[in-house]
Every structure is written in C-alpha cells, then in structure tokens.
Design a protein around this motif. Structure first.
Motif, mmCIF file in Angstrom:
data_model
loop_
_atom_site.group_PDB
_atom_site.id
_atom_site.type_symbol
_atom_site.label_atom_id
_atom_site.label_comp_id
_atom_site.label_asym_id
_atom_site.label_seq_id
_atom_site.Cartn_x
_atom_site.Cartn_y
_atom_site.Cartn_z
ATOM 1 N N ARG A 477 0.057 0.594 5.449
ATOM 2 C CA ARG A 477 0.589 -0.072 6.628
ATOM 3 C C ARG A 477 0.864 -1.553 6.395
ATOM 4 N N THR A 478 0.114 -2.183 5.522
ATOM 5 C CA THR A 478 0.238 -3.627 5.320
ATOM 6 C C THR A 478 0.647 -3.936 3.885
ATOM 7 N N SER A 479 1.013 -5.188 3.666
ATOM 8 C CA SER A 479 1.398 -5.596 2.316
ATOM 9 C C SER A 479 0.222 -5.499 1.353
ATOM 10 N N TRP A 484 -2.071 -3.991 -3.423
ATOM 11 C CA TRP A 484 -3.370 -4.014 -4.084
ATOM 12 C C TRP A 484 -4.049 -2.660 -4.185
ATOM 13 N N ARG A 485 -3.885 -1.794 -3.171
ATOM 14 C CA ARG A 485 -4.588 -0.515 -3.228
ATOM 15 C C ARG A 485 -3.684 0.648 -3.631
ATOM 16 N N LEU A 489 0.591 -4.473 -7.890
ATOM 17 C CA LEU A 489 1.681 -5.440 -8.003
ATOM 18 C C LEU A 489 1.334 -6.777 -7.363
ATOM 19 N N GLY A 490 0.211 -6.837 -6.647
ATOM 20 C CA GLY A 490 -0.246 -8.123 -6.138
ATOM 21 C C GLY A 490 -0.518 -9.119 -7.249
ATOM 22 N N ASP A 494 3.998 -13.637 -7.111
ATOM 23 C CA ASP A 494 4.995 -14.712 -7.130
ATOM 24 C C ASP A 494 6.404 -14.188 -7.384
ATOM 25 N N GLU A 495 6.542 -12.931 -7.829
ATOM 26 C CA GLU A 495 7.855 -12.336 -8.059
ATOM 27 C C GLU A 495 8.328 -11.508 -6.871
ATOM 28 N N ILE A 496 7.484 -11.358 -5.858
ATOM 29 C CA ILE A 496 7.773 -10.459 -4.738
ATOM 30 C C ILE A 496 8.151 -11.258 -3.492
ATOM 31 N N ASP A 497 9.175 -10.781 -2.800
ATOM 32 C CA ASP A 497 9.594 -11.379 -1.535
ATOM 33 C C ASP A 497 8.675 -10.842 -0.442
#
Length: 520
Positions: A477-479, A484-485, A489-490, A494-497
């Motif tokens: 549901r969340t970023s 992270w789970r 990719l967390g 810095d590469e993610i919008d």
C-alpha cells in the motif's frame, strides 16, 4: 466471521494474530489442511522482526558452543527444505571463517564445522574446506596476520519476501489475510473467541469469531496477553520472552566476490559480513536487551561502533563514513530461559497452550528463528490438534511457495531462457524479478508484447507493472512496502521518483481491500 453459502455465521477454525514469518507459516499450514483461517496483522506483513534479520537460512554455527545440537540439526534440515520450496528467493552462499589465533583454537573450529557438516541434510554435505589465503581473493582483503581460514556453505534468503510468499500461499489456500488491521480485544464465550479489530488507516471496526486463537505477535506477546486478551484460563500462561535488539549496518560493497565472512569478536560473539543486493554489504548483528517499543527500534551509536570496530579489526581497508548507506534494526522475541547474556539465550521456539474455563483454546508462540518457521508451524498445528479434532497430516515440506516450482539447479537456465522471451524487459530487471517472483514472471508479464506494457518507470528499474502486481497480489500500500519489504530498491532511493510513486499508489490503492486474495 466466516459466512457460509447459507448465509449463516460460522467461526473461523483458527485466528492468527501476527503477520510475521511464524504467524504466516501457521496460517499457511492450517489453510492447506482445510481449516478456515483468519490472520490479523497491525502493520504491513513482515514489518517488524521478520524483515530485520541477517537474512540467513542456516543452522547457526555458534549455537554448537552452547550444545544446542537439536536446534542446529533441525535448522540444517530445514535449510534444505526451504532451499527446495523457495529456490527463487533462497540460494547457497559460501562463508569464509578467518582463524583468529587470539580466540577459538583451530581444532575447535575444525570440530565445529565437522559437526555442522554432518548434522544437516544432504544438499550441503562436505561443503567445508580450508582455502589457501595466499592465492584466494577473499583472503587478500584481510590484514596480513590472518593467514588461515575455513570455508563452508549456508543459505541466504530475502526474509520479507519469504513472509509475503508464505502469506500468498496461505491466501491462495483460502486463508483470509488482513494486514493493517489491529486486534483490539479478544474474549471467550461458550468456547469461542470473539475478536474486535480495527483498520489502522481508516479506523473502521470489524468483528470476528474463532474456535482457536494463536498469539504469534513476537515482541508484542506480553502486550497482547495483558492488554488485548480478556479471558479466565484454567492454565494461564505468562509472556516468557526476552526482547533482544539486533542491528545491522548497510555499507557499499568494497569487494568483488560473492562470499560472506564470519568474524570472531573478543566478546565471543560473531559478526557476519554478507554480500547484499549486488552492490552492498550487510554487517551484523548485535545482541542487546531491549525494553522499548518494538515498533520504534533503531541502531544505537554503540552498536554502530561495535560493528565497525569488528570489521576494521579484520579487513585491510577501513570503512569510511561515506560508504555507510544506513542501518536496520529489529527486536528478536527470544524465549526467556534464564541465560545471563543475550547471545547465550536460545533461538529455539517454545509453544504454550492454554484453555479458558469455557473451553476456548489459545496457543502462544515464543521465540523461534527464521530458518525453522515451517517446522514451528507444523508443531503449532500438532499442539492444537492435541486439544481439538484430528487434522490432515503435515504437507508443507514438499510444496513450493508461489513462483518456486522448480529445482535449485534450474535457476540459471530459467533466467537465461526468460531473457530472449521478454527482450523488452531490461536484463538486470528481469534477473531481479526472477529473484523475487520466480516463475510468476510469466503471470506478471501475461499479455505483454512490448515495453509499453511495463507502464511508467519510477526509476531504478521499478516499473508500474511490478508495483501493480505488489498491490494486487502482495498487500502493498505504501512506498515503504514497495521499496523495502517487496523489494530492496529503497537502497537506490536517490534514483527513484518517490513523489510519483506515492501519487500512483494513492490513486491505485484507494478502495483496494487487503482481503483481495481471499474472503474466507
């Protein structure tokens, strides 16, 4: 409550409170035996202890020093099982154990590894060896005084994805999985539990009934028993957990091989240095008694210094502050066995069953480790069976998790076959997907013919099509759930919008119910 075809209300056979690895494993096992199952988790699945481990499926070589041969043997056998039912998210890893002449003698390490090699199953038999550090790339990274070492094999896994896929399989078999839904009150009447629950984000209230209740709340076990439960027990059980904080550092990878290291510390603990997500290294863990809120645990400066000092004592290159990406900390709910030191406390599990005076059953789960979660679930169902009706036999040891219906030896071949089949997916993304979803790549890309099917690219190889899969099939549901789970990719945030991702999630996930995979 479970609504049958005639519209009559029927209690669930089992309600599990807690969506970590143990709770999800019990839900999966029970659902696969034909029981009606409800699972309530106050946060995201794997949002606490189960996503803060060292991510190892292993026997625990240091447990040999505490003569816990039973736990080591069971863990090593389970290592083989998990590798075979989840070969996409679990893989073998080689470990370098440098000999430190100031600590354990060579003969003791040799004996320990001999036992470790022979206590387990067949997948890793005869995995130990003594490398020649003069020519070994792994040896040249260490300080000159470390001239001898041992090498052995264990397994690495993605801990949070192991939880998600276990919950997926439970839901596929009929379990009702409600994430972000807190059990606020539980009371027994006429041998049946009445459960009040509340959706954390909306405050919406729900009521359920269950014949059996499982307390798999981990470090919240004491709070659940004292604040949530209202019942008169014939044989009351008090919370018997010792909450121990374990912290890890995440740093940039400074070596180009894929072996891990096992470092000995003067306090007789060991520290793992683990290759992590291609470009990083996970260093840990610590063992510190913890009495705060398990949901707000953080690495302390003392723990940070402890881990850095240990690594810098062995390697010929000190880790600069600029290489530190972050940290992860979690609380391990160990069974309180009277040990004086946290590291001496057993990682084994203890099950305690209680019955209310009106006949309702409660199973409390204390302790346990990631590796033995499947076996713990079998034991939990056996314990419940002792007090209820006979159940179908255990089944989970030979049944793969979603996406894992292939042999570990087929891994490389399958990845190679996917590359030409889906040329519009970047190869590094396809490889990451296989490590997360295995054969379910074909379902994710079902009907996709070119790169337009991937949808918006949020950065770092994260496409809309994957996020949609996480929301539709994995309770994301969340970023944080996504970055992270469901993935790691967390680490490349810095590469993610991030604003674009959160806006997309807000629009797509609105009205999307957590019970999407099964309604009981």
């Amino acid at each position: 409550m479970n609504i049958d075809g005639d519209g009559q209300t029927q209690p669930f056979d089992i309600a599990v409170i807690g969506g970590g690895i143990n709770g999800c494993a019990i839900a999966r096992d029970a659902a696969g035996r034909g029981l009606s199952v409800l699972l309530l988790e106050q946060g995201d699945l794997a949002s606490a202890t189960s996503s803060a481990s060292s991510k190892l499926i292993h026997g625990g070589i240091r447990y040999l020093e505490h003569y816990d041969l039973k736990l080591v043997r069971e863990s090593l056998k389970e290592r083989d099982v998990i590798l075979n039912i989840a070969p996409h998210i679990c893989r073998p890893m080689r470990f370098i154990f440098p000999h430190n002449p100031k600590m354990r003698p060579m003969w003791l390490i040799r004996l320990g590894l001999f036992l470790y090699d022979h206590l387990g199953g067949h997948e890793f038999r005869h995995s130990r060896r003594i490398p020649d550090f003069r020519d070994d790339p792994a040896g040249r990274l260490l300080k000159p005084e470390f001239t001898r070492a041992f090498e052995y094999a264990d397994c690495w896994t993605d801990d949070s994805r192991l939880v998600i896929l276990t919950a997926r399989d439970a839901a596929d078999r009929g379990a009702r999985i409600l994430a972000r839904t807190r059990c606020t009150h539980a009371a027994s009447t006429d041998g049946v539990w009445s459960l009040d629950a509340e959706e954390v984000s909306t405050g919406q209230k729900h009521s359920f009934m269950a014949r059996q209740l499982v307390n798999a709340t981990g470090p919240w076990a004491s709070a659940f028993l004292s604040r949530t439960l209202e019942a008169d027990f014939v044989n009351p059980v008090r919370a018997s957990t010792r909450n121990v904080k374990g912290s890890h550092l995440i740093v940039r990878k400074w070596f180009d091989h894929d072996h891990a290291y096992v470092l000995q510390n003067p306090d007789e603990r060991i520290v793992f240095v683990l290759p992590f997500e291609d470009d990083y290294v996970l260093i840990g863990t610590t063992d510190v008694d913890y009495e705060g809120d398990p949901g707000r645990v953080q690495m302390s400066n003392e723990e940070r210094r402890y881990l850095l000092d240990c690594v810098n004592d062995y390697f010929n290159r000190e880790i600069p502050e600029s290489d530190i990406i972050g940290s992860v900390a979690g609380v391990r709910p160990l069974y309180k066995d009277g040990s004086s030191k946290p590291q001496e406390t057993s990682r084994g599990s203890v099950l305690r069953y209680s019955t209310t005076r009106d006949g309702a059953g409660l199973l409390n789960v204390f302790g346990g480790k990631l590796t033995t979660h499947r076996k713990l679930a079998e034991s939990a169902l056996h314990e419940i069976e002792r007090h209820t009706d006979r159940m179908p036999p255990p089944w989970t040891s030979g049944s793969p998790l979603p996406g894992g219906d292939f042999k570990p030896s087929q891994r490389s071949r399958l990845i190679a076959e996917y590359v030409p089949r889906f040329p519009f997916v970047p190869e590094d993304v396809l490889q990451r997907w296989f490590r997360s979803y295995g054969l379910e790549i074909e379902q994710i890309l079902d009907g996709a013919g070119d790169d337009t099917a991937l949808g918006h690219h949020f950065g770092a190889g994260l496409f809309e099509i994957e996020v949609r899969w996480m929301v539709d099939n994995e309770w994301a549901r969340t970023s944080d759930d996504v970055l992270w789970r469901r993935s790691k990719l967390g680490l490349r945030a810095d590469e993610i919008d991030l604003p674009a991702l959160e806006e997309w999630l807000e629009k797509y996930a609105t009205g999307h119910q957590d019970e999407q995979l099964a309604t009981g």
